[in-house]
Structures are given as C-alpha cells and as structure tokens.
Design an enzyme around this catalytic site. Structure first.
Site, PDB file in Angstrom:
ATOM      1  N   CYS A 135      -4.384  -1.249  -2.030  1.00  0.00           N
ATOM      2  CA  CYS A 135      -4.525   0.199  -2.158  1.00  0.00           C
ATOM      3  C   CYS A 135      -5.453   0.469  -3.344  1.00  0.00           C
ATOM      4  O   CYS A 135      -5.166   0.046  -4.472  1.00  0.00           O
ATOM      5  CB  CYS A 135      -3.142   0.802  -2.413  1.00  0.00           C
ATOM      6  SG  CYS A 135      -3.157   2.566  -2.755  1.00  0.00           S
ATOM      7  N   GLU A 139      -1.612   8.411   8.260  1.00  0.00           N
ATOM      8  CA  GLU A 139      -0.204   8.025   8.206  1.00  0.00           C
ATOM      9  C   GLU A 139       0.569   8.502   9.431  1.00  0.00           C
ATOM     10  O   GLU A 139       1.549   7.897   9.827  1.00  0.00           O
ATOM     11  CB  GLU A 139       0.469   8.606   6.956  1.00  0.00           C
ATOM     12  CG  GLU A 139       0.217   7.837   5.691  1.00  0.00           C
ATOM     13  CD  GLU A 139       0.874   6.464   5.695  1.00  0.00           C
ATOM     14  OE1 GLU A 139       2.096   6.376   5.884  1.00  0.00           O
ATOM     15  OE2 GLU A 139       0.140   5.474   5.523  1.00  0.00           O
ATOM     16  N   ASP A 177       0.874  -1.181   0.000  1.00  0.00           N
ATOM     17  CA  ASP A 177       0.000   0.000   0.000  1.00  0.00           C
ATOM     18  C   ASP A 177       0.907   1.226   0.000  1.00  0.00           C
ATOM     19  O   ASP A 177       2.115   1.123   0.223  1.00  0.00           O
ATOM     20  CB  ASP A 177      -0.889  -0.011   1.261  1.00  0.00           C
ATOM     21  CG  ASP A 177      -1.778   1.228   1.358  1.00  0.00           C
ATOM     22  OD1 ASP A 177      -2.403   1.601   0.347  1.00  0.00           O
ATOM     23  OD2 ASP A 177      -1.826   1.848   2.436  1.00  0.00           O
ATOM     24  N   SER A 178       0.300   2.396  -0.213  1.00  0.00           N
ATOM     25  CA  SER A 178       1.076   3.632  -0.114  1.00  0.00           C
ATOM     26  C   SER A 178       1.633   3.796   1.299  1.00  0.00           C
ATOM     27  O   SER A 178       2.552   4.575   1.501  1.00  0.00           O
ATOM     28  CB  SER A 178       0.184   4.831  -0.420  1.00  0.00           C
ATOM     29  OG  SER A 178      -0.847   4.917   0.555  1.00  0.00           O
ATOM     30  N   CYS A 216     -10.888   3.572   0.515  1.00  0.00           N
ATOM     31  CA  CYS A 216      -9.439   3.709   0.701  1.00  0.00           C
ATOM     32  C   CYS A 216      -9.091   2.826   1.883  1.00  0.00           C
ATOM     33  O   CYS A 216      -9.796   2.830   2.899  1.00  0.00           O
ATOM     34  CB  CYS A 216      -9.082   5.166   0.994  1.00  0.00           C
ATOM     35  SG  CYS A 216      -7.384   5.400   1.584  1.00  0.00           S
ATOM     36  N   HIS A 222      -6.935   2.984   4.050  1.00  0.00           N
ATOM     37  CA  HIS A 222      -6.605   3.684   5.312  1.00  0.00           C
ATOM     38  C   HIS A 222      -7.856   3.908   6.177  1.00  0.00           C
ATOM     39  O   HIS A 222      -7.761   3.973   7.394  1.00  0.00           O
ATOM     40  CB  HIS A 222      -5.997   5.057   5.019  1.00  0.00           C
ATOM     41  CG  HIS A 222      -4.538   5.028   4.650  1.00  0.00           C
ATOM     42  ND1 HIS A 222      -4.084   4.519   3.456  1.00  0.00           N
ATOM     43  CD2 HIS A 222      -3.438   5.486   5.311  1.00  0.00           C
ATOM     44  CE1 HIS A 222      -2.763   4.661   3.403  1.00  0.00           C
ATOM     45  NE2 HIS A 222      -2.346   5.241   4.511  1.00  0.00           N
TER      46      HIS A 222
END
Ligand code: DGL
Length: 286
Positions: free
Chosen positions: A82, A161, A19-20, A193, A195
């Site tokens: 992602c 993040e 993932d990012s 997403c 996240h």
C-alpha cells in the site's frame, strides 16, 4: 476445506502482506509469481479502507496492529502493499520490527522518469501518498528534470473496494481523474496506488493507447524475492502457516484475512486473480 499439511516439502519463507483492502492483491499476485514456494498471509483491512483519505496517525495505528498480527501468524518478513501505508508507516514498522525485513511500495516515479519521451509524467495516487514527505523526497530525487502532474483520486480506491469494476460511479471517477492528465499531455502515468491496476483498462481507455502506465508490483515482488533469500526458512507445517503444495494448486500456501466481508474478498480473489483460497476474518484489538 483446509489443505492437508505436506511432509518433506522444501519450505519457502513465510511472508505477511497487507493493504488497506483489496488493492494489495495486485502485489500479492506478483509475489506469488516470483516466490511460488512462499507461504503468504495477506490482510485486507477493508473494514477500515480507504486509508488515503485518513490521517497519518490512523494509518500508522492500523499498520502497527496488522504487522503484529502477521508476525503472530509466523511472518518472517512483511510487505506493505500500500503506497499510502508505506508513506505514513513503513519507518515506524521498521523501527518496531528491526529483526524483520519490510518491503514498502512507492509510486514508480523513477521508472516513469526513465521511460518518458516528452518529459511529461502524471501520477495517480491517494491524497495521503501525494501529501507525504516521503513522496516529496521521491519526486525530488527522481523527477527534478521532468514535468510532474500530481492527480489525487478521492473516492477511487473506495469505489474499487466495492468490487464492481464496471460500475458507472467508478467509471465517472476514473474519467474525472484522467481528464487533467490527458489535457496536460502526459505520455507516462504512474499508478501510485495498488488498487488502480485493477482498473488499468479503464484508465488506459481514458488516457489513450499511446500513454504508458507504470505499475511497480513486479519490482516489489523482485525486491521481496531478493530479501527472502536472507530469511531462514522454518520447516513447513508450523502453527499458523498455510501449507504449501507446490505444483498442485496455484494458491496453496496462501491465506487471506480481512477486517471486512470475507465473502467479498473470496469472490474478488477468484474474479480478479482466478484464485480460490481460504479467507478468514481478522478482528481488531478490544
Ligand atoms: N491501495 C492503497 C495504496 O496503494 C490505498 C488505497 C486507500 O486505501 O486509499 O495507496
């Protein structure tokens, strides 16, 4: 301390997940539940997150680099955990790794369209995902008969993040992104997403308890498990594979990598998943 290699252990597949950044941990957790014997390498590209506010070319180059890295670690299949990278790069990765099954992640428009009672659905996702052709086709295929409210969430993945899920700035972004969906009267909201499941409680609080949230992590894990049956499992203990000690540690066989701060990933894995596992830095090409 490295886990000892185990002899005569039924080997599971070796799966590379990326993932990012930290968001894909929500998918990794579901994969781990579906495939407890699998050896898992996870790359958090936190040094380059967020992807959602970058161009496609950037996301494609990062994805290509990480896919090559994961395959060099022995990954027999890949999971692009992602939505943004799936939209920008999964086709490219499939063409570059034709021998490797690759599972992507897409916003759960289809299940949301099946679940909605009032025909009014919201989608929370990155700008990259929402502007993609892949998303347009997904919505066209599954949501033509419902009212779809698309809500980009600039700053939200970046705030997650940071690791502090109760930070006032993060709460403010969640409020800002949920307000239009609440005003539109949606009864179902897609977490588009990876996240966002980590702030689902905040999102739920903003939208109200009657709104249903849709996350696709379990569906992605089921698909991964289906495809894993077709990869031939190499014997355990090959170079680069984290050893699996089934029934001993829930995180045995899991290796985390990051282009960001290894200490943060280690701490977040423990706090968000209850996982204590090794984290190594991953470097970029020169
Ligand atoms: N977690 C990612 C997704 O599912 C991307 C978040 C970001 O880096 O912007 O889209």
């Amino acid at each position: 301390m490295p886990l000892p290699p185990v002899e005569n252990q039924a080997a599971g597949p070796c799966i590379g997940v990326f993932d990012s950044g930290l968001g894909g941990l929500s998918v990794l957790r579901a994969i781990r539940q579906a495939l407890p014997q699998a050896r898992l390498h996870y790359v958090a590209d936190s040094g380059h997150a967020p992807y959602g506010e970058r161009g496609d070319r950037f996301v494609q180059e990062r994805s290509r680099h990480i896919a090559r890295f994961l395959r060099a670690q022995g990954a027999q299949m890949l999971v692009v955990a992602c939505n943004t990278a799936t939209a920008a790069a999964v086709q490219l990765l499939r063409s570059e790794h034709p021998d490797c099954p690759i599972v992507g992640v897409e916003p759960g428009i289809k299940p949301a369209a099946a679940l909605t009672g009032n025909g009014c659905i919201g989608v929370l996702a990155t700008e990259g995902t929402l502007r993609s052709e892949r998303f347009r086709l997904l919505a066209q295929a599954h949501a033509a008969h419902v009212e779809l409210h698309l809500q980009p969430c600039p700053g939200l993945a970046g705030a997650i993040e940071g690791g502090a899920l109760d930070a006032p700035a993060l709460r403010a972004i969640v409020q800002r992104c949920c307000a239009p969906l609440r005003a539109a009267g949606v009864d179902t909201v897609v977490l588009g997403c990876t996240h966002y499941p980590f702030v689902s409680r905040l999102i739920q609080a903003e939208l109200g308890p009657e709104v249903r949230l849709v996350d696709t992590a379990d569906a992605v894990a089921r698909r991964t498990a289906e495809l894993a049956r077709f990869v031939s499992h190499r014997p355990c203990g090959q170079a680069g594979d984290p050893p699996v000690v089934a029934g001993i540690a829930p995180t045995a066989g899991v290796q985390l990598w990051t282009t960001g701060d290894p200490a943060l990933l280690q701490e977040v894995a423990l706090r968000w998943l209850g996982w204590s596992c090794p984290v190594r830095p991953m470097s970029d090409p020169d």
